[in-house]
Design a protein around this motif. Structure first.
Motif, PDB file in Angstrom:
ATOM      1  N   VAL A 164       0.852  -1.193   0.000  1.00 29.43           N
ATOM      2  CA  VAL A 164       0.000   0.000   0.000  1.00 29.43           C
ATOM      3  C   VAL A 164       0.886   1.241   0.000  1.00 29.43           C
ATOM      4  N   SER A 165       0.617   2.158  -0.916  1.00 27.22           N
ATOM      5  CA  SER A 165       1.399   3.389  -1.001  1.00 27.22           C
ATOM      6  C   SER A 165       1.035   4.358   0.115  1.00 27.22           C
ATOM      7  N   ASP A 166       2.073   4.943   0.721  1.00 26.98           N
ATOM      8  CA  ASP A 166       1.890   5.978   1.739  1.00 26.98           C
ATOM      9  C   ASP A 166       1.932   7.390   1.153  1.00 26.98           C
ATOM     10  N   GLU A 167       1.793   7.495  -0.165  1.00 23.74           N
ATOM     11  CA  GLU A 167       1.930   8.780  -0.855  1.00 23.74           C
ATOM     12  C   GLU A 167       1.097   9.884  -0.200  1.00 23.74           C
ATOM     13  N   ASN A 168      -0.137   9.562   0.166  1.00 25.27           N
ATOM     14  CA  ASN A 168      -1.030  10.578   0.728  1.00 25.27           C
ATOM     15  C   ASN A 168      -1.335  10.335   2.203  1.00 25.27           C
ATOM     16  N   ASN A 169      -0.526   9.512   2.861  1.00 29.69           N
ATOM     17  CA  ASN A 169      -0.821   9.177   4.253  1.00 29.69           C
ATOM     18  C   ASN A 169      -0.414  10.301   5.202  1.00 29.69           C
ATOM     19  N   ASP A 170      -1.321  10.643   6.128  1.00 28.52           N
ATOM     20  CA  ASP A 170      -0.973  11.621   7.155  1.00 28.52           C
ATOM     21  C   ASP A 170      -1.380  11.107   8.536  1.00 28.52           C
ATOM     22  N   GLY A 171      -1.438   9.775   8.681  1.00 29.35           N
ATOM     23  CA  GLY A 171      -1.825   9.170   9.944  1.00 29.35           C
ATOM     24  C   GLY A 171      -0.630   8.660  10.722  1.00 29.35           C
ATOM     25  N   VAL A 172      -0.743   7.439  11.263  1.00 23.64           N
ATOM     26  CA  VAL A 172       0.329   6.840  12.058  1.00 23.64           C
ATOM     27  C   VAL A 172       1.640   6.893  11.276  1.00 23.64           C
ATOM     28  N   PRO A 173       2.717   7.466  11.865  1.00 26.63           N
ATOM     29  CA  PRO A 173       3.989   7.576  11.146  1.00 26.63           C
ATOM     30  C   PRO A 173       4.553   6.197  10.800  1.00 26.63           C
ATOM     31  N   PRO A 174       5.317   6.108   9.703  1.00 26.39           N
ATOM     32  CA  PRO A 174       5.902   4.828   9.302  1.00 26.39           C
ATOM     33  C   PRO A 174       7.152   4.502  10.103  1.00 26.39           C
TER      34      PRO A 174
ATOM     35  N   ILE B 163       9.969  -1.371   2.447  1.00 28.07           N
ATOM     36  CA  ILE B 163       8.774  -1.555   3.261  1.00 28.07           C
ATOM     37  C   ILE B 163       9.000  -0.890   4.615  1.00 28.07           C
ATOM     38  N   GLN B 164       8.038  -0.077   5.042  1.00 29.18           N
ATOM     39  CA  GLN B 164       8.239   0.728   6.250  1.00 29.18           C
ATOM     40  C   GLN B 164       7.197   0.454   7.335  1.00 29.18           C
ATOM     41  N   GLY B 165       6.564  -0.706   7.246  1.00 32.89           N
ATOM     42  CA  GLY B 165       5.649  -1.078   8.312  1.00 32.89           C
ATOM     43  C   GLY B 165       4.393  -1.758   7.810  1.00 32.89           C
ATOM     44  N   LEU B 166       3.520  -2.092   8.754  1.00 27.64           N
ATOM     45  CA  LEU B 166       2.241  -2.718   8.441  1.00 27.64           C
ATOM     46  C   LEU B 166       1.213  -1.675   8.053  1.00 27.64           C
ATOM     47  N   GLY B 167       0.452  -1.992   7.028  1.00 25.22           N
ATOM     48  CA  GLY B 167      -0.649  -1.141   6.622  1.00 25.22           C
ATOM     49  C   GLY B 167      -1.964  -1.705   7.127  1.00 25.22           C
ATOM     50  N   PRO B 168      -3.076  -1.318   6.506  1.00 24.04           N
ATOM     51  CA  PRO B 168      -4.382  -1.790   6.932  1.00 24.04           C
ATOM     52  C   PRO B 168      -4.451  -3.320   6.995  1.00 24.04           C
ATOM     53  N   ILE B 169      -5.167  -3.824   7.991  1.00 23.02           N
ATOM     54  CA  ILE B 169      -5.376  -5.259   8.137  1.00 23.02           C
ATOM     55  C   ILE B 169      -6.793  -5.576   7.665  1.00 23.02           C
TER      56      ILE B 169
END
Length: 324
Positions: free
Chosen positions: A132-142, A157-163
């Motif tokens: 999953v791309s974090d391009e527009n993510n502004d939530g939990v930091p990676p 890869i910088q962490g877990l995304g949505p489950i």
């Protein structure tokens, strides 16, 4: 409530039948760092492997129990049906698609879901995974990819995304997420397979704080085996907060494990109404209490309460070379 909200996804634990091939795939192909080679504390005869960012920051751990005799997975409902992994941006997915072709990894096409670019793929045992791309993510930091990884840091890869959970009775799982765990409902969408999905978030939200419920009434319950997910854990600030959650579940008369010492973190387990195993786990103390940062994952690490049995434990385990 007097409990702090859950901070996001903590880790996901899955099942493999082959620790050696698992190690090769997740470190050499996916470029994750093995931050801890230890044992399943509920069955010390088998490995528990932790892959993560550079130091196993909470929210980055994808872990595996090795069960050599595990049968095949019969995919279905009442399951954690997909684990997603965060990458920095949309451009990263172009790199990963090319890498999957080169390494003969089964994968799909880059598609958009819930406003994010994604790329589905599977490991050698059919583990269902999604970049999953974090391009527009502004939530939990990676997290921070390891700079000694075979994958360039800028695509790492910088962490877990949505489950993703697949459930037959959406309202029951939703009630636990909203009314017990304190998630909020963030939206709905139709996925690539034309099924309805509801999105829930906790903490700062975004890719590192979401659970997606896929509503399916046309499937049999999943039978777990190699390539399936055992449980998902959510982040709790510290031991004091975890004890508040333990008391809270007891008040609600929700059957649970009670407080469990895991040494690298503290835990609490319970099943939601569709039978999926949830864990609440503390952010610390982390993985550097028994190994220094430079040598994480290189030796068999045992919590102190297993050290007296080290010789017996090592004799039962098949050697697994993990020196960097």
């Amino acid at each position: 409530m007097d409990r702090m909200p859950l901070k996001g996804i903590h880790h996901v634990s899955a099942i493999t039948g082959d620790a050696k091939r698992n190690y090769e795939f997740y470190t050499k192909t996916l470029g994750l760092r093995l931050v801890k080679k230890t044992i399943n504390q509920d069955d010390p005869t088998v490995y528990h492997l932790f892959y993560a960012d550079e130091r196993g920051n909470p929210g980055t751990d994808l872990t595996f129990f090795e069960i050599p005799m595990a049968g095949r997975t019969y995919k279905g409902t009442n399951s954690i049906s997909t684990t997603s992994l965060r990458v920095p941006n949309d451009e990263s997915l172009v790199y990963w698609k090319k890498r999957f072709v080169e390494h003969e990894v089964e994968h799909g096409e880059i598609t958009e879901e819930y406003g994010r670019a994604t790329l589905a793929f599977q490991d050698f045992e059919g583990q269902r995974l999604l970049l999953v791309s974090d391009e527009n993510n502004d939530g939990v930091p990676p997290g921070k990819p390891w700079d000694k990884s075979p994958v360039p840091v800028e695509y790492g890869i910088q962490g877990l995304g949505p489950i993703f959970l697949t459930v037959p009775k959406l309202d029951l799982s939703e009630a636990i997420l909203l009314n017990v765990l304190g998630f909020s409902k963030n939206g709905t969408y139709t996925n690539r397979d034309h099924h309805d999905v509801s999105v829930y978030e906790t903490g700062l939200g975004g890719t590192g704080g979401e659970v997606h419920l896929i509503h399916r009434e046309d499937l049999q319950p999943e039978r777990q085996g190699r390539g399936s997910v055992h449980h998902v854990a959510f982040r709790v600030e510290n031991e004091e907060e975890l004890k508040k959650w333990t008391s809270y579940l007891k008040e609600l008369r929700i059957p649970n494990s009670g407080f469990v010492e895991r040494y690298y973190f503290k835990s609490l387990y319970f099943r939601e109404p569709n039978g999926i195993l949830f864990e609440l786990a503390t952010d610390g103390p982390g993985f550097e209490g028994d190994e220094d940062f430079e040598h994480l994952g290189e030796s068999l690490a045992l919590p102190p309460y297993f050290e007296q049995d080290r010789k017996e434990i090592e004799a039962r385990l098949k050697p697994l070379e993990t020196k960097q």
